[in-house]
Scaffold this active site. Sequence first.
Site, PDB file in Angstrom:
ATOM      1  N   ASP A   9     -19.486  -1.289 -40.710  1.00  0.00           N
ATOM      2  CA  ASP A   9     -18.151  -1.764 -40.393  1.00  0.00           C
ATOM      3  C   ASP A   9     -17.909  -1.405 -38.917  1.00  0.00           C
ATOM      4  O   ASP A   9     -18.744  -0.737 -38.293  1.00  0.00           O
ATOM      5  CB  ASP A   9     -17.137  -1.067 -41.312  1.00  0.00           C
ATOM      6  CG  ASP A   9     -15.706  -1.418 -40.960  1.00  0.00           C
ATOM      7  OD1 ASP A   9     -15.409  -2.602 -40.749  1.00  0.00           O
ATOM      8  OD2 ASP A   9     -14.874  -0.482 -40.887  1.00  0.00           O
ATOM      9  N   ASP A  11     -14.134  -1.176 -36.947  1.00  0.00           N
ATOM     10  CA  ASP A  11     -12.909  -0.428 -36.638  1.00  0.00           C
ATOM     11  C   ASP A  11     -12.779   0.825 -37.490  1.00  0.00           C
ATOM     12  O   ASP A  11     -12.878   0.767 -38.714  1.00  0.00           O
ATOM     13  CB  ASP A  11     -11.681  -1.318 -36.862  1.00  0.00           C
ATOM     14  CG  ASP A  11     -11.557  -2.398 -35.800  1.00  0.00           C
ATOM     15  OD1 ASP A  11     -11.356  -2.041 -34.636  1.00  0.00           O
ATOM     16  OD2 ASP A  11     -11.679  -3.585 -36.138  1.00  0.00           O
TER      17      ASP A  11
END
Length: 218
Positions: A9, A11
């Site tokens: 991922d 953020d």
Amino acid sequence: MNMNAVIFDMDGLLIDSEPFWTKAERMVFSSVGVDLSDSLCEKTASMTTREVTEFWYELFPWKQKSIEAVENDVIDCVDELIKKDGRPMAGVMELLDDFHKKQYRIGLSTNSPFRLIASVMEKLDIGHYFHSISSSEHVESGKPDPAVYLSTLTKLQVDASKCIAFEDSVSGVLAAKSAGIKAVVVPPRHDFDNPKYEVADIKLRSLSEFNLNCLTMA
């Protein structure tokens, strides 16, 4: 366990950007008359930028700008903050380097808009590690739907059973698991003990804690 691929991922996992989103959304949505309460902001935390914008528009419909224009204002603000103040999360550089040296296929699956990926890659100088990237902007649904993970698996040409995902949210973990990928979660520090993260195969306090021996725990 014979792993040969990893998907990250972005953020809150690779870059400490969650405060940027909070700041940008409060500034932009407030400017068009949205009353942002903390309880409602918690509901939008794992949504895509478009979903967040539509969520606030339904509650506080504004007239001075289109939904697209307000969404782009948020993205522009986050982009500026990334370029100015972006910093990697603990352990990111070492872990990427370790997977690279072990010749893993490395991918990225994020709910963030595609154009922010380039800003993060450049700011952290990590673009050379990644073999493929996918944004939920280019699939039918964002996380917790698995589409953005399935897209990256296809681009990497790897089997889900030989891949591991790194996430910082429950919606991200659910997306990875729905795609058939084992998931490591690194929750926000203040929320680490929340039992909702038990859905992940492995839970760590930071990426610095991870080593390949952790896979035997999954």
